[in-house]
Design a protein around this motif. Sequence first.
Motif, PDB file in Angstrom:
ATOM      1  N   ILE A 143       8.652  -0.683  11.278  1.00 43.61           N
ATOM      2  CA  ILE A 143       7.573  -1.340  10.548  1.00 43.61           C
ATOM      3  C   ILE A 143       7.777  -1.062   9.070  1.00 43.61           C
ATOM      4  N   ARG A 144       7.844  -2.102   8.265  1.00 40.18           N
ATOM      5  CA  ARG A 144       8.102  -1.942   6.839  1.00 40.18           C
ATOM      6  C   ARG A 144       6.817  -1.614   6.078  1.00 40.18           C
ATOM      7  N   ILE A 145       6.885  -0.570   5.257  1.00 39.73           N
ATOM      8  CA  ILE A 145       5.794  -0.182   4.374  1.00 39.73           C
ATOM      9  C   ILE A 145       6.304  -0.349   2.948  1.00 39.73           C
ATOM     10  N   ALA A 146       5.761  -1.303   2.199  1.00 39.88           N
ATOM     11  CA  ALA A 146       6.237  -1.605   0.851  1.00 39.88           C
ATOM     12  C   ALA A 146       5.225  -1.124  -0.186  1.00 39.88           C
ATOM     13  N   MET A 147       5.628  -0.169  -1.008  1.00 37.82           N
ATOM     14  CA  MET A 147       4.779   0.344  -2.081  1.00 37.82           C
ATOM     15  C   MET A 147       5.169  -0.327  -3.389  1.00 37.82           C
ATOM     16  N   LEU A 148       4.206  -0.969  -4.039  1.00 43.83           N
ATOM     17  CA  LEU A 148       4.396  -1.566  -5.359  1.00 43.83           C
ATOM     18  C   LEU A 148       3.790  -0.635  -6.401  1.00 43.83           C
ATOM     19  N   SER A 149       4.585  -0.286  -7.402  1.00 38.73           N
ATOM     20  CA  SER A 149       4.153   0.669  -8.408  1.00 38.73           C
ATOM     21  C   SER A 149       4.784   0.356  -9.747  1.00 38.73           C
ATOM     22  N   ILE A 159       1.915  -3.863   2.743  1.00 42.71           N
ATOM     23  CA  ILE A 159       1.982  -3.560   1.318  1.00 42.71           C
ATOM     24  C   ILE A 159       0.860  -2.615   0.919  1.00 42.71           C
ATOM     25  N   PHE A 160       1.136  -1.731  -0.056  1.00 41.23           N
ATOM     26  CA  PHE A 160       0.058  -1.068  -0.776  1.00 41.23           C
ATOM     27  C   PHE A 160       0.459  -0.907  -2.234  1.00 41.23           C
ATOM     28  N   HIS A 161      -0.547  -0.774  -3.091  1.00 42.46           N
ATOM     29  CA  HIS A 161      -0.351  -0.666  -4.527  1.00 42.46           C
ATOM     30  C   HIS A 161      -0.688   0.743  -5.009  1.00 42.46           C
ATOM     31  N   LEU A 162       0.205   1.310  -5.796  1.00 41.85           N
ATOM     32  CA  LEU A 162      -0.013   2.601  -6.448  1.00 41.85           C
ATOM     33  C   LEU A 162      -0.229   2.337  -7.930  1.00 41.85           C
ATOM     34  N   ILE A 163      -1.345   2.817  -8.484  1.00 38.09           N
ATOM     35  CA  ILE A 163      -1.657   2.584  -9.886  1.00 38.09           C
ATOM     36  C   ILE A 163      -1.840   3.914 -10.608  1.00 38.09           C
ATOM     37  N   ARG A 164      -1.818   3.852 -11.930  1.00 46.19           N
ATOM     38  CA  ARG A 164      -2.043   5.027 -12.772  1.00 46.19           C
ATOM     39  C   ARG A 164      -2.614   4.564 -14.106  1.00 46.19           C
ATOM     40  N   ASP A 165      -3.400   5.401 -14.724  1.00 46.32           N
ATOM     41  CA  ASP A 165      -3.928   5.117 -16.057  1.00 46.32           C
ATOM     42  C   ASP A 165      -2.777   4.681 -16.964  1.00 46.32           C
ATOM     43  N   PRO A 166      -2.844   3.474 -17.551  1.00 45.16           N
ATOM     44  CA  PRO A 166      -1.724   2.980 -18.360  1.00 45.16           C
ATOM     45  C   PRO A 166      -1.356   3.879 -19.531  1.00 45.16           C
ATOM     46  N   ARG A 167      -2.310   4.561 -20.134  1.00 43.30           N
ATOM     47  CA  ARG A 167      -1.981   5.426 -21.264  1.00 43.30           C
ATOM     48  C   ARG A 167      -1.071   6.569 -20.816  1.00 43.30           C
ATOM     49  N   ILE A 224       3.656  -3.521 -18.692  1.00 46.28           N
ATOM     50  CA  ILE A 224       2.759  -4.682 -18.691  1.00 46.28           C
ATOM     51  C   ILE A 224       3.154  -5.637 -17.568  1.00 46.28           C
ATOM     52  N   ASP A 225       4.460  -5.913 -17.451  1.00 45.25           N
ATOM     53  CA  ASP A 225       4.937  -6.794 -16.377  1.00 45.25           C
ATOM     54  C   ASP A 225       4.582  -6.236 -15.007  1.00 45.25           C
ATOM     55  N   SER A 226       4.711  -4.919 -14.842  1.00 37.67           N
ATOM     56  CA  SER A 226       4.411  -4.312 -13.548  1.00 37.67           C
ATOM     57  C   SER A 226       2.986  -4.616 -13.119  1.00 37.67           C
ATOM     58  N   TYR A 227       2.036  -4.399 -14.011  1.00 35.20           N
ATOM     59  CA  TYR A 227       0.640  -4.653 -13.653  1.00 35.20           C
ATOM     60  C   TYR A 227       0.377  -6.132 -13.394  1.00 35.20           C
ATOM     61  N   ARG A 228       0.961  -6.990 -14.207  1.00 33.09           N
ATOM     62  CA  ARG A 228       0.740  -8.419 -14.010  1.00 33.09           C
ATOM     63  C   ARG A 228       1.314  -8.904 -12.683  1.00 33.09           C
ATOM     64  N   ILE A 229       2.502  -8.410 -12.342  1.00 38.97           N
ATOM     65  CA  ILE A 229       3.130  -8.806 -11.083  1.00 38.97           C
ATOM     66  C   ILE A 229       2.322  -8.282  -9.902  1.00 38.97           C
ATOM     67  N   GLN A 230       1.894  -7.028  -9.970  1.00 38.47           N
ATOM     68  CA  GLN A 230       1.098  -6.477  -8.875  1.00 38.47           C
ATOM     69  C   GLN A 230      -0.213  -7.240  -8.691  1.00 38.47           C
ATOM     70  N   ARG A 283      -0.801 -10.366  -9.478  1.00 43.12           N
ATOM     71  CA  ARG A 283      -0.508 -11.680  -8.912  1.00 43.12           C
ATOM     72  C   ARG A 283      -0.277 -11.578  -7.400  1.00 43.12           C
ATOM     73  N   LEU A 284       0.443 -10.554  -6.971  1.00 45.53           N
ATOM     74  CA  LEU A 284       0.671 -10.362  -5.543  1.00 45.53           C
ATOM     75  C   LEU A 284      -0.631 -10.036  -4.818  1.00 45.53           C
ATOM     76  N   TYR A 285      -1.446  -9.194  -5.429  1.00 47.20           N
ATOM     77  CA  TYR A 285      -2.715  -8.820  -4.788  1.00 47.20           C
ATOM     78  C   TYR A 285      -3.613 -10.039  -4.608  1.00 47.20           C
ATOM     79  N   GLU A 286      -3.666 -10.891  -5.628  1.00 48.05           N
ATOM     80  CA  GLU A 286      -4.532 -12.064  -5.534  1.00 48.05           C
ATOM     81  C   GLU A 286      -4.041 -13.049  -4.487  1.00 48.05           C
ATOM     82  N   GLN A 287      -2.724 -13.034  -4.204  1.00 51.19           N
ATOM     83  CA  GLN A 287      -2.189 -13.854  -3.125  1.00 51.19           C
ATOM     84  C   GLN A 287      -2.455 -13.216  -1.769  1.00 51.19           C
ATOM     85  N   LYS A 288      -2.356 -11.894  -1.731  1.00 51.24           N
ATOM     86  CA  LYS A 288      -2.501 -11.171  -0.472  1.00 51.24           C
ATOM     87  C   LYS A 288      -3.076  -9.780  -0.758  1.00 51.24           C
TER      88      LYS A 288
END
Length: 235
Positions: free
Chosen positions: A4-10, A101-109, A126-132, A134-139
């Motif tokens: 089972i694939r577990i994909a972390m976006l960070s 999928i799951f998303h890992l985030i951190r305070d941008p500063r 900046i690209d990382s957050y925008r891409i994540q 966009r993916l979240y809003e799709q799924k």
Amino acid sequence: MAPIRIAMLSGPRNISTTMMRSFENRDDCVVADEPFYACYLKASGANHPLREETLAAQSSDWKTVAAQLNAREGAAYSFEKHISFHFAFAPDFDWLQGARIFHLIRDPRAMVASYKNKLDNVTPIIDSYRIQRRLYEQKPAPVIDAADVLRAPAATLRALCTALGMPFSEKMLSWPAGPRDSDGAWAPHWYDAVNASTGFKPYKAHELRLSRDLEDIARACKSDYDFFHSRTLVI
């Protein structure tokens, strides 16, 4: 049976390698370290540390890498660590089909300050957050904040595993120090701290002083970070 694939976006500099160590220390999991990094380097021309070594070690063809991820064997789960800006030049996101999928985030500063210590150009955050986003809003998918993981590793990882439909393992909380055969070719430049670790370090708030340019980059990420932060798992 395929894992089972577990994909972390960070984004970068976000305990993503620590999370990879956590999953790899399970008895039932193999890992893939930034499998699309060479694809990104070839498409972008970015001059990252150990660029040539990375291009030599990985396929730079998007479809080939996607096929490799779907053909893995040897465990119940296959954890994929993905740095989101690597997909700024991806032809599509079909490689995520079938993955949990799951998303890992951190305070941008904090991300900007840490990334600047390793690489001059921090704008890909900046690209990382925008891409994540966009993916979240799709799924929509589970979201965890690095600060929550460090404050309460067991509780956060239990909640994450439940959200992903997999059992939690106490082995996710500690691991032997040192490098791994699964580490990417870029590891000598980036993984010094994680190689010295044996578990999640306690959370510490730091007073950060950023240049005006770095503050601008962090500010450009804030709305996306706030979007995700409001959707983090309840622990």
